[in-house]
Design an enzyme around this catalytic site. Structure first.
Site, PDB file in Angstrom:
ATOM      1  N   HIS A 137       3.754  -2.159   3.324  1.00 40.02           N
ATOM      2  CA  HIS A 137       3.643  -0.767   2.856  1.00 40.02           C
ATOM      3  C   HIS A 137       4.852  -0.355   2.031  1.00 40.02           C
ATOM      4  O   HIS A 137       5.994  -0.546   2.458  1.00 40.02           O
ATOM      5  CB  HIS A 137       3.428   0.184   4.042  1.00 40.02           C
ATOM      6  CG  HIS A 137       2.039   0.088   4.592  1.00 40.02           C
ATOM      7  ND1 HIS A 137       1.662  -0.918   5.440  1.00 40.02           N
ATOM      8  CD2 HIS A 137       0.937   0.843   4.358  1.00 40.02           C
ATOM      9  CE1 HIS A 137       0.379  -0.780   5.725  1.00 40.02           C
ATOM     10  NE2 HIS A 137      -0.087   0.275   5.084  1.00 40.02           N
ATOM     11  N   HIS A 157      -6.062   3.386  -4.231  1.00 42.85           N
ATOM     12  CA  HIS A 157      -5.989   3.554  -2.767  1.00 42.85           C
ATOM     13  C   HIS A 157      -6.298   5.019  -2.411  1.00 42.85           C
ATOM     14  O   HIS A 157      -5.757   5.553  -1.461  1.00 42.85           O
ATOM     15  CB  HIS A 157      -4.589   3.148  -2.302  1.00 42.85           C
ATOM     16  CG  HIS A 157      -4.470   2.868  -0.830  1.00 42.85           C
ATOM     17  ND1 HIS A 157      -5.372   2.121  -0.110  1.00 42.85           N
ATOM     18  CD2 HIS A 157      -3.517   3.239   0.079  1.00 42.85           C
ATOM     19  CE1 HIS A 157      -4.993   2.045   1.157  1.00 42.85           C
ATOM     20  NE2 HIS A 157      -3.876   2.724   1.293  1.00 42.85           N
ATOM     21  N   HIS A 196      -5.393   9.515   0.317  1.00 37.94           N
ATOM     22  CA  HIS A 196      -5.402   8.574   1.460  1.00 37.94           C
ATOM     23  C   HIS A 196      -6.427   8.968   2.521  1.00 37.94           C
ATOM     24  O   HIS A 196      -6.183   8.869   3.720  1.00 37.94           O
ATOM     25  CB  HIS A 196      -3.991   8.509   2.067  1.00 37.94           C
ATOM     26  CG  HIS A 196      -3.691   7.188   2.720  1.00 37.94           C
ATOM     27  ND1 HIS A 196      -3.630   7.033   4.083  1.00 37.94           N
ATOM     28  CD2 HIS A 196      -3.447   5.961   2.206  1.00 37.94           C
ATOM     29  CE1 HIS A 196      -3.349   5.766   4.366  1.00 37.94           C
ATOM     30  NE2 HIS A 196      -3.237   5.095   3.242  1.00 37.94           N
ATOM     31  N   ASP A 246       0.820  -1.213   0.000  1.00 37.10           N
ATOM     32  CA  ASP A 246       0.000   0.000   0.000  1.00 37.10           C
ATOM     33  C   ASP A 246       0.859   1.271   0.000  1.00 37.10           C
ATOM     34  O   ASP A 246       2.006   1.258   0.467  1.00 37.10           O
ATOM     35  CB  ASP A 246      -0.878   0.042   1.266  1.00 37.10           C
ATOM     36  CG  ASP A 246      -2.002  -0.972   1.210  1.00 37.10           C
ATOM     37  OD1 ASP A 246      -2.072  -1.750   0.235  1.00 37.10           O
ATOM     38  OD2 ASP A 246      -2.808  -0.981   2.153  1.00 37.10           O
ATOM     39  N   ASP A 247       0.272   2.344  -0.491  1.00 40.25           N
ATOM     40  CA  ASP A 247       0.738   3.731  -0.301  1.00 40.25           C
ATOM     41  C   ASP A 247       1.834   4.215  -1.256  1.00 40.25           C
ATOM     42  O   ASP A 247       2.261   5.344  -1.153  1.00 40.25           O
ATOM     43  CB  ASP A 247       1.207   3.996   1.144  1.00 40.25           C
ATOM     44  CG  ASP A 247       0.094   3.812   2.166  1.00 40.25           C
ATOM     45  OD1 ASP A 247      -1.053   3.549   1.752  1.00 40.25           O
ATOM     46  OD2 ASP A 247       0.379   3.928   3.369  1.00 40.25           O
TER      47      ASP A 247
HETATM   48 ZN   LIG Z   1      -2.715   3.169   2.978  1.00 44.63          ZN
END
Ligand SMILES: [Zn+2]
Length: 214
Positions: free
Chosen positions: A172, A84, A88, A33-34
């Site tokens: 992440h 995503h 955020h 993620d991210d």
């Molecule tokens: Zn995230």
């Protein structure tokens, strides 16, 4: 454990969200993620190549806009991308209209049928609307790599303790996770290989044949 592996009784409230693949298949669904993040993503991609593993990257729209070449490279190297949101935002604590605008802004850049709500925060009403556009993907195992106060050994321990057939695992692709990721990811890949798990892409590989597996 409530944080690392959400109990079945809670998962039922969030249908049709995908929590886990088929419990009968020895597959792991590795997700990041991210990102994209220039300091981290190339290292992840090289490591995944070493293990011949494909993964799913839930990217933040704002990062995709800043690092379009890296976003392209993720896909060119055979991995999958998911939305995503652009900034955020936490769906549960954001006005639904603003939340959806944020997702739509990211979607123009990411163009995926997969969505992971930031922090896993999403309301049943938001799910009801978004399920027409996206497969909404949460997770079976959250490694907690994002918590820099945790020693990296704990992250690896979480992976070893909670990985099971069909697990969707969250790491992440971000600076806050760097210390834990650089320690735990190579060892996790070695662990899954040793245990005979096949790392698969979420779409279209994942099957959730019964509610029990979600
Ligand atoms: Zn995230």
């Amino acid at each position: 454990m409530l944080i690392e592996q959400v109990p079945q009784c809670i998962r039922r409230f969030f249908q049709p969200v995908i929590w886990r693949g088929n419990a009968k298949e020895k597959k792991i669904f590795l997700t990041f993620d991210d990102g994209p993040t220039p300091e981290i993503t190339p290292w992840i991609l090289d490591l995944l190549d070493m293990y011949n593993v494909k993964a799913t990257f839930f990217c933040i729209g704002n990062n995709v806009e800043k690092y379009p070449d890296l976003f392209l490279e993720i896909q060119q190297r055979g991995h999958q991308v998911g939305n995503h949101a652009y900034t955020h935002k936490r769906g549960m604590f954001t006005d639904t209209k603003i939340f959806f605008e944020d997702i739509a802004r990211a979607q123009k850049l990411i163009n995926s049928d997969l969505f992971r709500p930031p922090h896993g925060h999403i309301t049943p009403r938001q799910i009801k609307k978004l399920k027409h556009t996206f497969k909404i993907v949460l997770w079976d195992v959250i490694t907690r790599d994002y918590d820099a106060t945790l020693p990296p050994e704990i992250i690896l321990q979480n992976v070893k303790k909670y990985s099971r057939n069909g697990s969707i695992i969250v790491f992440h692709d971000s600076l806050k996770a760097e210390k834990n990721l650089r320690y735990a990811l190579p060892k996790s890949l070695a662990f899954w290989k040793e245990k005979g798990y096949e790392c698969s892409l979420i779409h279209p590989t994942i099957t959730t044949s019964s509610d029990k597996n979600r």
